[in-house]
Design a protein around this motif. Structure first.
Motif, PDB file in Angstrom:
ATOM      1  N   ASN A   1       2.881  -2.160  -8.244  1.00 51.07           N
ATOM      2  CA  ASN A   1       1.512  -2.210  -7.741  1.00 51.07           C
ATOM      3  C   ASN A   1       1.353  -1.174  -6.630  1.00 51.07           C
ATOM      4  O   ASN A   1       2.073  -1.204  -5.638  1.00 51.07           O
ATOM      5  N   MET A   2       0.407  -0.270  -6.814  1.00 49.68           N
ATOM      6  CA  MET A   2       0.281   0.880  -5.912  1.00 49.68           C
ATOM      7  C   MET A   2      -1.176   1.118  -5.515  1.00 49.68           C
ATOM      8  O   MET A   2      -2.081   0.881  -6.307  1.00 49.68           O
ATOM      9  N   ILE A   3      -1.354   1.567  -4.269  1.00 55.32           N
ATOM     10  CA  ILE A   3      -2.670   1.992  -3.781  1.00 55.32           C
ATOM     11  C   ILE A   3      -2.531   3.401  -3.231  1.00 55.32           C
ATOM     12  O   ILE A   3      -1.563   3.710  -2.531  1.00 55.32           O
ATOM     13  N   ARG A   4      -3.514   4.243  -3.554  1.00 51.33           N
ATOM     14  CA  ARG A   4      -3.549   5.594  -2.993  1.00 51.33           C
ATOM     15  C   ARG A   4      -4.866   5.772  -2.259  1.00 51.33           C
ATOM     16  O   ARG A   4      -5.930   5.418  -2.774  1.00 51.33           O
ATOM     17  N   ILE A   5      -4.777   6.337  -1.034  1.00 45.29           N
ATOM     18  CA  ILE A   5      -5.950   6.524  -0.178  1.00 45.29           C
ATOM     19  C   ILE A   5      -6.127   8.000   0.138  1.00 45.29           C
ATOM     20  O   ILE A   5      -5.165   8.669   0.544  1.00 45.29           O
ATOM     21  N   ARG A   6      -7.341   8.509  -0.051  1.00 49.75           N
ATOM     22  CA  ARG A   6      -7.665   9.872   0.375  1.00 49.75           C
ATOM     23  C   ARG A   6      -8.296   9.788   1.753  1.00 49.75           C
ATOM     24  O   ARG A   6      -9.319   9.141   1.942  1.00 49.75           O
ATOM     25  N   HIS A   7      -7.657  10.450   2.728  1.00 50.29           N
ATOM     26  CA  HIS A   7      -8.140  10.381   4.113  1.00 50.29           C
ATOM     27  C   HIS A   7      -9.134  11.490   4.428  1.00 50.29           C
ATOM     28  O   HIS A   7     -10.061  11.299   5.221  1.00 50.29           O
ATOM     29  N   ASN A   8      -8.923  12.651   3.877  1.00 47.38           N
ATOM     30  CA  ASN A   8      -9.851  13.786   4.031  1.00 47.38           C
ATOM     31  C   ASN A   8      -9.509  14.805   2.949  1.00 47.38           C
ATOM     32  O   ASN A   8      -8.799  14.477   2.000  1.00 47.38           O
ATOM     33  N   ASN A   9      -9.998  16.013   3.089  1.00 48.37           N
ATOM     34  CA  ASN A   9      -9.757  17.024   2.058  1.00 48.37           C
ATOM     35  C   ASN A   9      -8.308  17.518   2.023  1.00 48.37           C
ATOM     36  O   ASN A   9      -7.920  18.222   1.087  1.00 48.37           O
ATOM     37  N   ILE A  10      -7.534  17.151   3.053  1.00 49.79           N
ATOM     38  CA  ILE A  10      -6.152  17.641   3.142  1.00 49.79           C
ATOM     39  C   ILE A  10      -5.135  16.530   2.874  1.00 49.79           C
ATOM     40  O   ILE A  10      -4.185  16.719   2.110  1.00 49.79           O
ATOM     41  N   TYR A  11      -5.332  15.358   3.483  1.00 53.06           N
ATOM     42  CA  TYR A  11      -4.305  14.330   3.467  1.00 53.06           C
ATOM     43  C   TYR A  11      -4.661  13.127   2.589  1.00 53.06           C
ATOM     44  O   TYR A  11      -5.815  12.688   2.544  1.00 53.06           O
ATOM     45  N   SER A  12      -3.633  12.604   1.914  1.00 50.72           N
ATOM     46  CA  SER A  12      -3.745  11.328   1.216  1.00 50.72           C
ATOM     47  C   SER A  12      -2.408  10.602   1.359  1.00 50.72           C
ATOM     48  O   SER A  12      -1.381  11.213   1.667  1.00 50.72           O
ATOM     49  N   THR A  13      -2.428   9.286   1.167  1.00 51.91           N
ATOM     50  CA  THR A  13      -1.210   8.482   1.276  1.00 51.91           C
ATOM     51  C   THR A  13      -1.133   7.512   0.108  1.00 51.91           C
ATOM     52  O   THR A  13      -2.151   7.155  -0.494  1.00 51.91           O
ATOM     53  N   ALA A  14       0.089   7.071  -0.209  1.00 55.29           N
ATOM     54  CA  ALA A  14       0.298   6.110  -1.290  1.00 55.29           C
ATOM     55  C   ALA A  14       1.242   5.014  -0.819  1.00 55.29           C
ATOM     56  O   ALA A  14       2.169   5.262  -0.038  1.00 55.29           O
ATOM     57  N   TYR A  15       1.020   3.791  -1.321  1.00 50.64           N
ATOM     58  CA  TYR A  15       1.747   2.601  -0.905  1.00 50.64           C
ATOM     59  C   TYR A  15       2.236   1.913  -2.188  1.00 50.64           C
ATOM     60  O   TYR A  15       1.436   1.401  -2.965  1.00 50.64           O
ATOM     61  N   LEU A  16       3.559   1.906  -2.404  1.00 48.95           N
ATOM     62  CA  LEU A  16       4.142   1.490  -3.681  1.00 48.95           C
ATOM     63  C   LEU A  16       4.895   0.162  -3.577  1.00 48.95           C
ATOM     64  O   LEU A  16       5.302  -0.250  -2.488  1.00 48.95           O
ATOM     65  N   HIS A  17       5.115  -0.472  -4.721  1.00 51.07           N
ATOM     66  CA  HIS A  17       5.904  -1.706  -4.887  1.00 51.07           C
ATOM     67  C   HIS A  17       5.256  -2.922  -4.224  1.00 51.07           C
ATOM     68  O   HIS A  17       5.952  -3.861  -3.821  1.00 51.07           O
ATOM     69  N   LEU A  18       3.930  -2.927  -4.102  1.00 54.64           N
ATOM     70  CA  LEU A  18       3.239  -4.041  -3.451  1.00 54.64           C
ATOM     71  C   LEU A  18       3.378  -5.332  -4.262  1.00 54.64           C
ATOM     72  O   LEU A  18       3.409  -5.304  -5.502  1.00 54.64           O
ATOM     73  N   ALA A  19       3.437  -6.457  -3.549  1.00 57.24           N
ATOM     74  CA  ALA A  19       3.437  -7.756  -4.226  1.00 57.24           C
ATOM     75  C   ALA A  19       2.044  -8.029  -4.770  1.00 57.24           C
ATOM     76  O   ALA A  19       1.870  -8.439  -5.924  1.00 57.24           O
ATOM     77  N   TYR A  20       1.036  -7.806  -3.940  1.00 54.64           N
ATOM     78  CA  TYR A  20      -0.357  -7.961  -4.344  1.00 54.64           C
ATOM     79  C   TYR A  20      -1.228  -7.206  -3.358  1.00 54.64           C
ATOM     80  O   TYR A  20      -0.753  -6.749  -2.313  1.00 54.64           O
ATOM     81  N   TYR A  21      -2.488  -7.058  -3.708  1.00 48.68           N
ATOM     82  CA  TYR A  21      -3.399  -6.249  -2.914  1.00 48.68           C
ATOM     83  C   TYR A  21      -4.126  -7.088  -1.873  1.00 48.68           C
ATOM     84  O   TYR A  21      -4.235  -8.316  -1.993  1.00 48.68           O
ATOM     85  N   GLY A  22      -4.647  -6.413  -0.851  1.00 49.86           N
ATOM     86  CA  GLY A  22      -5.437  -7.088   0.164  1.00 49.86           C
ATOM     87  C   GLY A  22      -6.777  -7.540  -0.392  1.00 49.86           C
ATOM     88  O   GLY A  22      -7.277  -7.003  -1.387  1.00 49.86           O
ATOM     89  N   LYS A  23      -7.370  -8.505   0.269  1.00 47.79           N
ATOM     90  CA  LYS A  23      -8.644  -9.063  -0.174  1.00 47.79           C
ATOM     91  C   LYS A  23      -9.736  -7.984  -0.173  1.00 47.79           C
ATOM     92  O   LYS A  23      -9.906  -7.264   0.804  1.00 47.79           O
ATOM     93  N   GLY A  24     -10.435  -7.890  -1.287  1.00 48.16           N
ATOM     94  CA  GLY A  24     -11.565  -6.970  -1.378  1.00 48.16           C
ATOM     95  C   GLY A  24     -11.201  -5.538  -1.675  1.00 48.16           C
ATOM     96  O   GLY A  24     -12.076  -4.669  -1.748  1.00 48.16           O
TER      97      GLY A  24
END
Length: 263
Positions: free
Chosen positions: A160-183
């Motif tokens: 389970n993975m989430i990827r976030i785009r912060h701006n035109n240069i940077y993004s981050t990814a969060y892997l191996h999640l048990a489950y996602y946050g509410k909403g």
């Protein structure tokens, strides 16, 4: 105090409120990597203790702090700007940064960024373009900065993975999640510090941890080496008042001596 193992243990050894370690880690969350704290680092803090008669009821406001880390003296001076109180350094720069130093609190680094790491399951060498934070299942995972969720799915090995785009240069990814946050959903705008998910062991994983990845212009970079820019410093019209507050706070902190530490 002087740190031998961790900030938490040092406050405990000194008989201080354990919330002090939490509050200090919050103040310095953007400027100190608390996974890289070294034996011999030291700190000073001026804060209120709250009592009802003679019964201690908890911590109050932190009026100033100082941290000696990596041969640097890092002051934290509270100041109200735009009706919001936050902490600034001795040069008037905000201690807040565009990105947090870590997406997980109270964990340890299990594996670092590498171009050739022996995979613990596949037993082959291949790149590991992230930092593994080992933590119990269910530990909250925080967005390190403001941004938009651009991907949210189960990605086989990444789980389970989430990827976030912060701006035109940077993004981050969060892997191996048990489950996602509410909403949480693709297209949602998140703020720095929002809980986006929880540590798990989904995908190809030997145990519960967060594999955190940082991308610059679409290419992976070492998350531990990213120097995030500070948010707005003390504005010109506030500098005179800030300098007055800073002088008092630094004088008080400098008068505190640390037995066996760096003054």
């Amino acid at each position: 105090g002087v740190i031998n193992i961790s900030l938490w243990m040092s406050t405990k050894e000194l008989g201080l409120d354990p919330m002090l370690a939490i509050e200090l880690s919050e103040i310095y969350a953007w400027t100190i990597d608390f996974f890289a704290i070294q034996k011999g680092d030291s700190f000073k803090v001026i804060y209120d203790e709250l009592y009802v008669d003679t019964v201690y009821t908890g911590m109050g406001k932190i009026h100033g702090a100082w941290f000696h880390h990596e041969a640097k003296n890092l002051y934290a001076i509270p100041f109200v700007q735009d009706s919001v109180e936050s902490y600034f350094d001795q040069d008037g720069n905000s201690l807040r940064r565009e990105f947090l130093k870590s997406p997980v609190r109270y964990s340890r680094i299990g594996s670092k960024y590498s171009h050739s790491r022996m995979h613990p399951i596949l037993r082959i060498r291949r790149p590991h373009y992230g930092v593994d934070y080992s933590a119990p299942v269910g530990t909250p995972v925080h967005a390190i900065g403001d941004g938009e969720i651009i991907e949210m799915a189960n990605k086989s090995e990444a789980g389970n993975m989430i990827r976030i785009r912060h701006n035109n240069i940077y993004s981050t990814a969060y892997l191996h999640l048990a489950y996602y946050g509410k909403g949480m959903e693709v297209g949602k705008l998140v703020k720095q510090g929002d809980v986006i998910g929880y540590v798990g062991s989904s995908g190809l994983s030997t145990g519960p941890h967060l594999d955190f990845r940082f991308y610059k212009n679409g290419y992976p970079v070492d998350p531990l080496k990213v120097e995030a820019p500070p948010v707005e410093p003390i504005r010109e019209e506030n500098k005179h008042l800030y300098d007055s507050v800073k002088t008092v706070v630094i004088r008080q902190l400098d008068q505190i001596t640390i037995p066996g530490g760096t003054d």
